[in-house]
Design a protein around this motif. Sequence first.
Motif, PDB file in Angstrom:
ATOM      1  N   GLU A  17      75.874 -28.522 -36.944  1.00  0.00           N
ATOM      2  CA  GLU A  17      75.268 -29.286 -38.035  1.00  0.00           C
ATOM      3  C   GLU A  17      76.097 -30.507 -38.401  1.00  0.00           C
ATOM      4  O   GLU A  17      75.563 -31.538 -38.806  1.00  0.00           O
ATOM      5  N   ARG A  18      77.401 -30.427 -38.255  1.00  0.00           N
ATOM      6  CA  ARG A  18      78.251 -31.590 -38.566  1.00  0.00           C
ATOM      7  C   ARG A  18      77.925 -32.756 -37.639  1.00  0.00           C
ATOM      8  O   ARG A  18      77.861 -33.906 -38.068  1.00  0.00           O
ATOM      9  N   GLU A  19      77.717 -32.470 -36.362  1.00  0.00           N
ATOM     10  CA  GLU A  19      77.343 -33.516 -35.406  1.00  0.00           C
ATOM     11  C   GLU A  19      75.972 -34.097 -35.745  1.00  0.00           C
ATOM     12  O   GLU A  19      75.784 -35.318 -35.719  1.00  0.00           O
ATOM     13  N   VAL A  20      75.042 -33.222 -36.045  1.00  0.00           N
ATOM     14  CA  VAL A  20      73.677 -33.658 -36.337  1.00  0.00           C
ATOM     15  C   VAL A  20      73.657 -34.546 -37.576  1.00  0.00           C
ATOM     16  O   VAL A  20      73.014 -35.607 -37.582  1.00  0.00           O
ATOM     17  N   ARG A  21      74.368 -34.142 -38.605  1.00  0.00           N
ATOM     18  CA  ARG A  21      74.411 -34.951 -39.834  1.00  0.00           C
ATOM     19  C   ARG A  21      75.120 -36.276 -39.595  1.00  0.00           C
ATOM     20  O   ARG A  21      74.722 -37.312 -40.136  1.00  0.00           O
ATOM     21  N   GLY A  22      76.179 -36.258 -38.788  1.00  0.00           N
ATOM     22  CA  GLY A  22      76.881 -37.501 -38.460  1.00  0.00           C
ATOM     23  C   GLY A  22      75.979 -38.471 -37.722  1.00  0.00           C
ATOM     24  O   GLY A  22      75.943 -39.673 -38.016  1.00  0.00           O
ATOM     25  N   ALA A  23      75.208 -37.951 -36.756  1.00  0.00           N
ATOM     26  CA  ALA A  23      74.279 -38.796 -36.009  1.00  0.00           C
ATOM     27  C   ALA A  23      73.197 -39.352 -36.933  1.00  0.00           C
ATOM     28  O   ALA A  23      72.806 -40.524 -36.817  1.00  0.00           O
ATOM     29  N   ALA A  24      72.730 -38.532 -37.863  1.00  0.00           N
ATOM     30  CA  ALA A  24      71.733 -39.010 -38.834  1.00  0.00           C
ATOM     31  C   ALA A  24      72.324 -40.127 -39.689  1.00  0.00           C
ATOM     32  O   ALA A  24      71.642 -41.105 -40.011  1.00  0.00           O
ATOM     33  N   GLY A  25      73.586 -39.999 -40.048  1.00  0.00           N
ATOM     34  CA  GLY A  25      74.254 -41.044 -40.823  1.00  0.00           C
ATOM     35  C   GLY A  25      74.369 -42.348 -40.056  1.00  0.00           C
ATOM     36  O   GLY A  25      74.178 -43.438 -40.611  1.00  0.00           O
ATOM     37  N   ILE A  26      74.684 -42.257 -38.775  1.00  0.00           N
ATOM     38  CA  ILE A  26      74.768 -43.452 -37.924  1.00  0.00           C
ATOM     39  C   ILE A  26      73.402 -44.126 -37.848  1.00  0.00           C
ATOM     40  O   ILE A  26      73.283 -45.350 -38.018  1.00  0.00           O
ATOM     41  N   LEU A  27      72.364 -43.332 -37.603  1.00  0.00           N
ATOM     42  CA  LEU A  27      71.014 -43.895 -37.528  1.00  0.00           C
ATOM     43  C   LEU A  27      70.577 -44.464 -38.873  1.00  0.00           C
ATOM     44  O   LEU A  27      69.924 -45.511 -38.928  1.00  0.00           O
ATOM     45  N   PHE A  28      70.935 -43.797 -39.953  1.00  0.00           N
ATOM     46  CA  PHE A  28      70.583 -44.301 -41.280  1.00  0.00           C
ATOM     47  C   PHE A  28      71.239 -45.664 -41.528  1.00  0.00           C
ATOM     48  O   PHE A  28      70.571 -46.593 -42.001  1.00  0.00           O
ATOM     49  N   ALA A  29      72.522 -45.787 -41.216  1.00  0.00           N
ATOM     50  CA  ALA A  29      73.230 -47.051 -41.447  1.00  0.00           C
ATOM     51  C   ALA A  29      72.601 -48.188 -40.635  1.00  0.00           C
ATOM     52  O   ALA A  29      72.358 -49.282 -41.164  1.00  0.00           O
ATOM     53  N   ALA A  30      72.312 -47.917 -39.373  1.00  0.00           N
ATOM     54  CA  ALA A  30      71.695 -48.950 -38.528  1.00  0.00           C
ATOM     55  C   ALA A  30      70.286 -49.280 -39.012  1.00  0.00           C
ATOM     56  O   ALA A  30      69.897 -50.460 -39.069  1.00  0.00           O
ATOM     57  N   GLY A  31      69.531 -48.251 -39.380  1.00  0.00           N
ATOM     58  CA  GLY A  31      68.168 -48.464 -39.870  1.00  0.00           C
ATOM     59  C   GLY A  31      68.131 -49.216 -41.183  1.00  0.00           C
ATOM     60  O   GLY A  31      67.293 -50.093 -41.389  1.00  0.00           O
ATOM     61  N   LEU A  32      69.058 -48.884 -42.083  1.00  0.00           N
ATOM     62  CA  LEU A  32      69.104 -49.572 -43.373  1.00  0.00           C
ATOM     63  C   LEU A  32      69.458 -51.048 -43.184  1.00  0.00           C
ATOM     64  O   LEU A  32      68.862 -51.917 -43.830  1.00  0.00           O
ATOM     65  N   ALA A  33      70.382 -51.317 -42.276  1.00  0.00           N
ATOM     66  CA  ALA A  33      70.749 -52.719 -41.994  1.00  0.00           C
ATOM     67  C   ALA A  33      69.531 -53.485 -41.461  1.00  0.00           C
ATOM     68  O   ALA A  33      69.240 -54.597 -41.922  1.00  0.00           O
ATOM     69  N   ALA A  34      68.822 -52.899 -40.500  1.00  0.00           N
ATOM     70  CA  ALA A  34      67.630 -53.546 -39.944  1.00  0.00           C
ATOM     71  C   ALA A  34      66.562 -53.731 -41.017  1.00  0.00           C
ATOM     72  O   ALA A  34      65.916 -54.781 -41.098  1.00  0.00           O
TER      73      ALA A  34
END
Length: 164
Positions: A17-34
């Motif tokens: 779950e730590r990996e999954v949440r980290g990946a979601a955070g990466i995608l969230f940051a990139a998505g929010l920037a876009a």
Amino acid sequence: MSFGLKVSGYSVPVFNEREVRGAAGILFAAGLAAFMVAATTGQQRPLQAFAMAFMLDMSVRLFISPRYSPTLAIARLVVRKHKPEYVGAQQKKYAWGLGLGMAMISCFSLGLFGAPLALVLVMCSVCLVFLFLEAAFGICVGCHLQRLFSKVEPQYCPGGVCER
């Protein structure tokens, strides 16, 4: 070949779950920037690029192996010294399928159908909310939907929310 990791003490394949949440955070940051660039400039290109990257990442997770997902690989490196918290793979597969579907709808809306920017921003907002809930709170919306719509009961949900 099973989807997920076989870990001693767990009756079904799981993911960290730590990996999954980290990946979601990466995608969230990139998505929010876009999203912010698109919202402030009126240009859809950043959202198109993000939607394609998101779709590629979800496709790799679902059709090749989560091991090769770029965001999961980065997250795995970041949390490699943390004690894993395992969650059932089946509900993550369902959630990632939902994410892939949302990305495909966004890509078609942005490109083929030429949807207005306001509609695209609304669709992207939903995806960003799902990513934020996963990254910040460990709330997997796709996991909850899998519980509602699937005949297979989820096991080992984040925070034990699927245990009755």
